[in-house]
Design a protein around this motif. Structure first.
Motif, PDB file in Angstrom:
ATOM      1  N   PRO A 136       5.560  44.925 -13.274  1.00 27.78           N
ATOM      2  CA  PRO A 136       5.824  46.368 -13.284  1.00 27.78           C
ATOM      3  C   PRO A 136       4.549  47.199 -13.273  1.00 27.78           C
ATOM      4  O   PRO A 136       4.509  48.262 -12.632  1.00 27.78           O
ATOM      5  N   THR A 137       3.516  46.749 -13.955  1.00 28.41           N
ATOM      6  CA  THR A 137       2.268  47.517 -13.986  1.00 28.41           C
ATOM      7  C   THR A 137       1.626  47.556 -12.607  1.00 28.41           C
ATOM      8  O   THR A 137       1.156  48.610 -12.151  1.00 28.41           O
ATOM      9  N   LEU A 138       1.603  46.411 -11.915  1.00 33.77           N
ATOM     10  CA  LEU A 138       1.038  46.386 -10.570  1.00 33.77           C
ATOM     11  C   LEU A 138       1.864  47.223  -9.614  1.00 33.77           C
ATOM     12  O   LEU A 138       1.320  47.945  -8.765  1.00 33.77           O
ATOM     13  N   ALA A 139       3.189  47.155  -9.724  1.00 34.12           N
ATOM     14  CA  ALA A 139       4.047  47.966  -8.855  1.00 34.12           C
ATOM     15  C   ALA A 139       3.797  49.453  -9.082  1.00 34.12           C
ATOM     16  O   ALA A 139       3.732  50.241  -8.128  1.00 34.12           O
ATOM     17  N   ALA A 140       3.676  49.869 -10.343  1.00 39.10           N
ATOM     18  CA  ALA A 140       3.400  51.270 -10.645  1.00 39.10           C
ATOM     19  C   ALA A 140       2.050  51.689 -10.059  1.00 39.10           C
ATOM     20  O   ALA A 140       1.895  52.805  -9.535  1.00 39.10           O
ATOM     21  N   GLN A 141       1.056  50.797 -10.137  1.00 41.12           N
ATOM     22  CA  GLN A 141      -0.264  51.082  -9.585  1.00 41.12           C
ATOM     23  C   GLN A 141      -0.214  51.160  -8.052  1.00 41.12           C
ATOM     24  O   GLN A 141      -0.830  52.050  -7.445  1.00 41.12           O
TER      25      GLN A 141
ATOM     26  N   ASN B  12      15.702  44.188 -13.998  1.00 39.12           N
ATOM     27  CA  ASN B  12      15.478  45.440 -13.261  1.00 39.12           C
ATOM     28  C   ASN B  12      15.456  46.638 -14.191  1.00 39.12           C
ATOM     29  O   ASN B  12      14.646  47.557 -14.032  1.00 39.12           O
ATOM     30  N   SER B  13      16.365  46.643 -15.167  1.00 41.26           N
ATOM     31  CA  SER B  13      16.400  47.750 -16.116  1.00 41.26           C
ATOM     32  C   SER B  13      15.113  47.808 -16.930  1.00 41.26           C
ATOM     33  O   SER B  13      14.529  48.893 -17.128  1.00 41.26           O
ATOM     34  N   GLU B  14      14.639  46.663 -17.379  1.00 37.48           N
ATOM     35  CA  GLU B  14      13.378  46.615 -18.117  1.00 37.48           C
ATOM     36  C   GLU B  14      12.218  47.072 -17.234  1.00 37.48           C
ATOM     37  O   GLU B  14      11.358  47.850 -17.654  1.00 37.48           O
ATOM     38  N   PHE B  15      12.212  46.590 -16.007  1.00 42.73           N
ATOM     39  CA  PHE B  15      11.152  46.911 -15.051  1.00 42.73           C
ATOM     40  C   PHE B  15      11.064  48.421 -14.825  1.00 42.73           C
ATOM     41  O   PHE B  15       9.990  49.021 -14.911  1.00 42.73           O
ATOM     42  N   LEU B  16      12.200  49.036 -14.518  1.00 42.95           N
ATOM     43  CA  LEU B  16      12.196  50.465 -14.220  1.00 42.95           C
ATOM     44  C   LEU B  16      11.848  51.287 -15.453  1.00 42.95           C
ATOM     45  O   LEU B  16      11.198  52.333 -15.352  1.00 42.95           O
ATOM     46  N   GLY B  17      12.266  50.828 -16.629  1.00 43.31           N
ATOM     47  CA  GLY B  17      11.883  51.528 -17.851  1.00 43.31           C
ATOM     48  C   GLY B  17      10.378  51.540 -18.050  1.00 43.31           C
ATOM     49  O   GLY B  17       9.791  52.566 -18.417  1.00 43.31           O
TER      50      GLY B  17
ATOM     51  N   THR C  91       8.334  44.538 -25.087  1.00 46.23           N
ATOM     52  CA  THR C  91       8.781  43.154 -25.083  1.00 46.23           C
ATOM     53  C   THR C  91      10.289  43.146 -24.889  1.00 46.23           C
ATOM     54  O   THR C  91      11.031  43.667 -25.730  1.00 46.23           O
ATOM     55  N   GLY C  92      10.724  42.613 -23.756  1.00 40.46           N
ATOM     56  CA  GLY C  92      12.147  42.555 -23.458  1.00 40.46           C
ATOM     57  C   GLY C  92      12.621  41.135 -23.285  1.00 40.46           C
ATOM     58  O   GLY C  92      11.920  40.176 -23.620  1.00 40.46           O
ATOM     59  N   SER C  93      13.813  40.998 -22.721  1.00 43.59           N
ATOM     60  CA  SER C  93      14.370  39.671 -22.489  1.00 43.59           C
ATOM     61  C   SER C  93      13.614  38.920 -21.399  1.00 43.59           C
ATOM     62  O   SER C  93      13.539  37.681 -21.424  1.00 43.59           O
ATOM     63  N   HIS C  94      13.042  39.669 -20.445  1.00 46.10           N
ATOM     64  CA  HIS C  94      12.399  39.033 -19.293  1.00 46.10           C
ATOM     65  C   HIS C  94      10.976  39.524 -19.032  1.00 46.10           C
ATOM     66  O   HIS C  94      10.219  38.830 -18.354  1.00 46.10           O
ATOM     67  N   LEU C  95      10.631  40.711 -19.518  1.00 48.29           N
ATOM     68  CA  LEU C  95       9.324  41.280 -19.226  1.00 48.29           C
ATOM     69  C   LEU C  95       8.585  41.628 -20.515  1.00 48.29           C
ATOM     70  O   LEU C  95       9.201  42.034 -21.508  1.00 48.29           O
ATOM     71  N   ARG C  96       7.266  41.493 -20.444  1.00 44.58           N
ATOM     72  CA  ARG C  96       6.433  41.854 -21.591  1.00 44.58           C
ATOM     73  C   ARG C  96       5.110  42.406 -21.075  1.00 44.58           C
ATOM     74  O   ARG C  96       4.479  41.808 -20.201  1.00 44.58           O
TER      75      ARG C  96
END
Length: 383
Positions: A95-100, A142-147, A161-166
């Motif tokens: 998510p950080t790279l996508a935002a960048q 996806n929900s974690e990613f977009l958040g 820290t989520g179920s799939h992303l940190r």
């Protein structure tokens, strides 16, 4: 207010026959007839869309087409105003790279990036990219990613820290101006939950109006609960001509390019899809080629040989404009369109239908939109 129209970039190649969706050319189309997805040809399509008044161009994602990020970055240098609705899958990138990446695209393109978030309906394709989550888990991710991405675009430092992303201490050095509009599609309950919470524009396939109305009602109810003023869009093909007879003759020409064996082969593959949206597309025609007008001027023939969006508006320019008005009355403000071949069909629609909508006061060429028009659109769009 003004409706928004997007065109489509065929990054898998183009043809006078129906291609795309990861399937081979139907019978009757040869390799010589297909137009390769070169930057030269895609520039022609993008330039035509820009000239005619399309706001942006959807660029697909998948193993069967060119990469959307790289292709549109190149095309941004060949165009001036056209935006690029880049389809991408969150499971393939942090998510950080996508935002960048989005922030960089906005700076270098002058704010012309739109994002179409794709969950991925087929687990076998996801696994080929190294993603082994099942479909339900992909929606959670996806929900974690977009958040995370939304917070980064606001300038926050994100620990999550989520179920799939940190992520820890995630922050952007430079923010996107503006933050890209997020488009999200899907028909399953899980998809609608994510869309109602995180999307700016919810996209539906081109189903008959009654089915679209029911789906939009579900999204509206959830979006209100999330205090998210989501807008609505629809994904359709178009076959529009000066007369009704000419339009349906073109639909029949495309249909004549399908062989029973080719239809059967494609349908057998699509029947295995995990996508609820794909299931709903298949249900419109049931694999049969003898009853394809599933609503007035709505033709399901495309879906016989192509995955994904499987319906087209077919008719003369006045009829196609009337169907667009019908969908708009349900709450649809954005139309993501395509046609075969994409270069010529952009002109048929842009020169035949858009002027009619302009005369109704429903559309204005983006190059002539003023701040007053923008304010009106924002106030009128609502839920």
């Amino acid at each position: 207010m003004s409706l928004t129209f997007h065109w489509f970039l065929p990054t898998y190649g183009d043809s006078r026959h129906i291609v795309g969706g990861g399937h081979d050319l139907p019978a009757g189309a040869t390799a010589e007839e297909q137009r390769p997805a070169t930057i030269g040809y895609l520039t022609q399509v993008a330039s035509a869309a820009e000239q005619l008044g399309f706001e942006g161009a959807l660029t697909p994602t998948g193993a069967w087409c060119e990469d959307a990020w790289l292709t549109t970055a190149m095309l941004a240098r060949e165009t001036e105003r056209l935006k690029f609705l880049v389809a991408f899958r969150p499971g393939f990138i942090s998510p950080t790279l996508a935002a960048q990446m989005a922030a960089t695209f906005q700076r270098h393109s002058g704010g012309r990036l739109l994002l179409n978030v794709v969950t991925g309906g087929e687990s076998h394709e996801q696994r080929s990219y190294g993603d082994f989550l099942d479909k339900d888990a992909r929606y959670v991710r996806n929900s974690e990613f977009l958040g995370i991405v939304r917070r980064l675009w606001k300038g926050e430092t994100v620990d999550f820290t989520g179920s799939h992303l940190r992520v820890e201490g995630a922050r952007l050095g430079r923010l996107p101006e503006p933050a890209p509009t997020v488009y999200f599609g899907g028909s399953s309950p899980a998809a609608i939950q994510v869309a109602a919470r995180h999307s700016d524009v919810y996209l539906t396939f081109g189903e008959p109006p009654a089915q679209v109305a029911e789906k939009l009602s579900r999204v509206r109810a959830l979006a209100r609960g999330n205090r998210n003023p989501v807008r609505f869009g629809i994904r359709l093909h178009v076959i529009t001509r000066d007369t009704t007879e000419q339009a349906w003759a073109e639909a029949r020409r495309l249909l004549d390019g399908f062989t029973p064996e080719g239809i059967r082969s494609v349908q057998e593959g699509l029947a295995l899809s995990e996508s609820e949206g794909q299931r709903r597309m298949l249900a419109l025609h049931g694999g049969r080629a003898d009853a394809l007008e599933v609503a007035p001027n709505l033709w399901a023939g495309v879906g016989l040989v192509r995955g994904g969006a499987g319906t087209a508006l077919v008719g003369d320019h006045q009829e196609v404009a009337a169907r667009i008005v019908e969908y708009h009355r349900l709450g649809i403000d954005e139309f993501v369109l395509s046609g075969h071949p994409h270069l010529e069909e952009a002109y048929w629609f842009g020169e035949g239908v858009l002027p009619l909508l302009a005369n109704m006061g429903l559309w204005i060429h983006p190059s002539r939109v003023t701040p007053e028009h923008t304010t009106s659109i924002a106030l009128d769009s609502g839920y």
